[in-house]
Design a protein around this motif. Structure first.
Motif, PDB file in Angstrom:
ATOM      1  N   LEU A 106      44.511 124.159 -31.618  1.00  0.00           N
ATOM      2  CA  LEU A 106      45.344 123.893 -32.390  1.00  0.00           C
ATOM      3  C   LEU A 106      45.590 124.562 -33.855  1.00  0.00           C
ATOM      4  CD1 LEU A 106      46.688 120.126 -31.483  1.00  0.00           C
ATOM      5  CD2 LEU A 106      47.752 122.434 -30.631  1.00  0.00           C
ATOM      6  N   HIS A 107      44.388 124.088 -34.356  1.00  0.00           N
ATOM      7  CA  HIS A 107      44.397 124.956 -35.831  1.00  0.00           C
ATOM      8  C   HIS A 107      44.649 126.579 -36.047  1.00  0.00           C
ATOM      9  CE1 HIS A 107      42.738 125.345 -40.132  1.00  0.00           C
ATOM     10  NE2 HIS A 107      41.847 126.020 -39.708  1.00  0.00           N
ATOM     11  N   VAL A 108      43.840 126.942 -34.870  1.00  0.00           N
ATOM     12  CA  VAL A 108      43.639 128.298 -34.908  1.00  0.00           C
ATOM     13  C   VAL A 108      45.163 128.803 -34.258  1.00  0.00           C
ATOM     14  CG1 VAL A 108      42.853 130.798 -34.083  1.00  0.00           C
ATOM     15  CG2 VAL A 108      41.354 128.845 -34.059  1.00  0.00           C
ATOM     16  N   ALA A 109      45.797 128.025 -33.215  1.00  0.00           N
ATOM     17  CA  ALA A 109      47.555 128.639 -33.344  1.00  0.00           C
ATOM     18  C   ALA A 109      48.081 128.252 -34.874  1.00  0.00           C
ATOM     19  CB  ALA A 109      47.471 127.392 -32.070  1.00  0.00           C
ATOM     20  N   SER A 110      47.710 127.215 -35.567  1.00  0.00           N
ATOM     21  CA  SER A 110      49.433 126.965 -36.776  1.00  0.00           C
ATOM     22  C   SER A 110      49.006 127.873 -37.433  1.00  0.00           C
ATOM     23  CB  SER A 110      48.239 126.101 -36.783  1.00  0.00           C
ATOM     24  OG  SER A 110      47.351 126.249 -37.960  1.00  0.00           O
ATOM     25  N   LEU A 111      47.830 129.561 -37.165  1.00  0.00           N
ATOM     26  CA  LEU A 111      47.851 130.581 -37.961  1.00  0.00           C
ATOM     27  C   LEU A 111      48.555 131.238 -37.778  1.00  0.00           C
ATOM     28  CD1 LEU A 111      44.091 129.809 -39.270  1.00  0.00           C
ATOM     29  CD2 LEU A 111      46.315 129.179 -39.990  1.00  0.00           C
ATOM     30  N   GLY A 112      48.904 130.886 -36.423  1.00  0.00           N
ATOM     31  CA  GLY A 112      49.725 132.668 -35.677  1.00  0.00           C
ATOM     32  C   GLY A 112      49.369 133.375 -34.780  1.00  0.00           C
ATOM     33  N   PHE A 113      48.048 132.073 -34.578  1.00  0.00           N
ATOM     34  CA  PHE A 113      47.571 133.577 -33.782  1.00  0.00           C
ATOM     35  C   PHE A 113      48.037 132.564 -31.261  1.00  0.00           C
ATOM     36  CE2 PHE A 113      44.633 133.986 -36.860  1.00  0.00           C
ATOM     37  CZ  PHE A 113      44.837 135.701 -36.297  1.00  0.00           C
ATOM     38  N   SER A 114      48.164 133.436 -30.757  1.00  0.00           N
ATOM     39  CA  SER A 114      48.161 133.361 -29.645  1.00  0.00           C
ATOM     40  C   SER A 114      46.968 132.343 -29.003  1.00  0.00           C
ATOM     41  CB  SER A 114      48.714 133.976 -28.031  1.00  0.00           C
ATOM     42  OG  SER A 114      48.998 134.046 -27.572  1.00  0.00           O
ATOM     43  N   VAL A 115      47.232 131.262 -28.353  1.00  0.00           N
ATOM     44  CA  VAL A 115      45.943 130.597 -27.737  1.00  0.00           C
ATOM     45  C   VAL A 115      45.307 129.733 -26.730  1.00  0.00           C
ATOM     46  CG1 VAL A 115      43.931 129.381 -28.984  1.00  0.00           C
ATOM     47  CG2 VAL A 115      44.849 130.313 -30.514  1.00  0.00           C
ATOM     48  N   LEU A 116      45.041 130.110 -26.115  1.00  0.00           N
ATOM     49  CA  LEU A 116      44.776 129.500 -24.614  1.00  0.00           C
ATOM     50  C   LEU A 116      43.174 128.376 -24.974  1.00  0.00           C
ATOM     51  CD1 LEU A 116      45.032 128.283 -21.693  1.00  0.00           C
ATOM     52  CD2 LEU A 116      43.822 130.727 -21.337  1.00  0.00           C
ATOM     53  N   GLY A 117      43.499 127.029 -24.503  1.00  0.00           N
ATOM     54  CA  GLY A 117      41.984 126.428 -24.114  1.00  0.00           C
ATOM     55  C   GLY A 117      42.269 125.238 -23.247  1.00  0.00           C
TER      56      GLY A 117
END
Length: 197
Positions: free
Chosen positions: A51-62
């Motif tokens: 969530l932290h990385v995604a909040s910076l605008g990245f597309s993230v799959l956990g």
């Protein structure tokens, strides 16, 4: 390994490694601008790092094997209005995702595997990491006082991630891992920067 033992860790209160915030070492990595492209968080737990990385605008799959943790992660994403994808996946068979990532994050997963399982995990990571992509591993260290369970040596990392397995270890730095069993300083850790070749 099935997800049941891991899932049970989340059912009777917070898991020992679930500290309700992203790991400070991951926050520092993000601030340094090392994340690029699409990001995979392998063993994401309840999703704080993703969530932290995604909040910076990245597309993230956990991904995780613990369905309870994934349910909690999805609820956090909804509550915070952060677009992040969470999915059940076996870390030893990430090729089943059918996707590739420029950046991969392993926060507290590598040290959970024993020496017999690590080659399969390393191969699994390689199958989803783009060539010239980056892998960041935060794991318990064998050096220092009050180490966490399953501490890892620097040699464990360089043995697992080497050119013959498709990787090059660029750096291994001392770091800390926050847990519910350690004081605010956390447990001794290694933060490894590993490049896919």
């Amino acid at each position: 390994m099935t997800g049941l033992p891991w899932d049970a860790s989340y059912q009777d209160g917070p898991a020992p490694w679930d500290v309700d915030r992203p790991q400070p070492a991951i926050v520092r990595l993000a601030a340094q601008g090392v994340f690029a492209g699409t990001v995979l968080d392998a063993g994401c737990g309840t999703g704080e790092n993703a969530l932290h990385v995604a909040s910076l605008g990245f597309s993230v799959l956990g991904v995780d094997v613990a369905e309870t943790a994934l349910t909690m992660a999805r609820a956090k994403a909804h509550d915070r209005g952060i677009e992040t994808e969470f999915a059940a996946a076996d870390a030893l068979h990430l090729e089943r995702l059918g996707r590739r990532f420029e950046t991969v994050l392993d926060c507290g997963l590598f040290h959970a595997f024993n020496s017999d399982e690590r080659p399969a995990y390393v191969t699994s990571l390689a199958s989803v990491t783009e060539h010239d992509g980056s892998l960041y591993v935060l794991c318990f260290s064998d050096e220092g006082l009050d180490t966490g369970p399953h501490p890892v040596t620097q040699e464990d990392l360089t043995t697992a991630f080497n050119p013959s397995t498709g990787w090059n270890v660029a750096a291994i730095e001392p770091a800390r891992v926050q847990t519910r069993f350690h004081d605010d300083n956390g447990a001794p850790a290694w933060l490894a920067t590993i490049n896919r070749i």
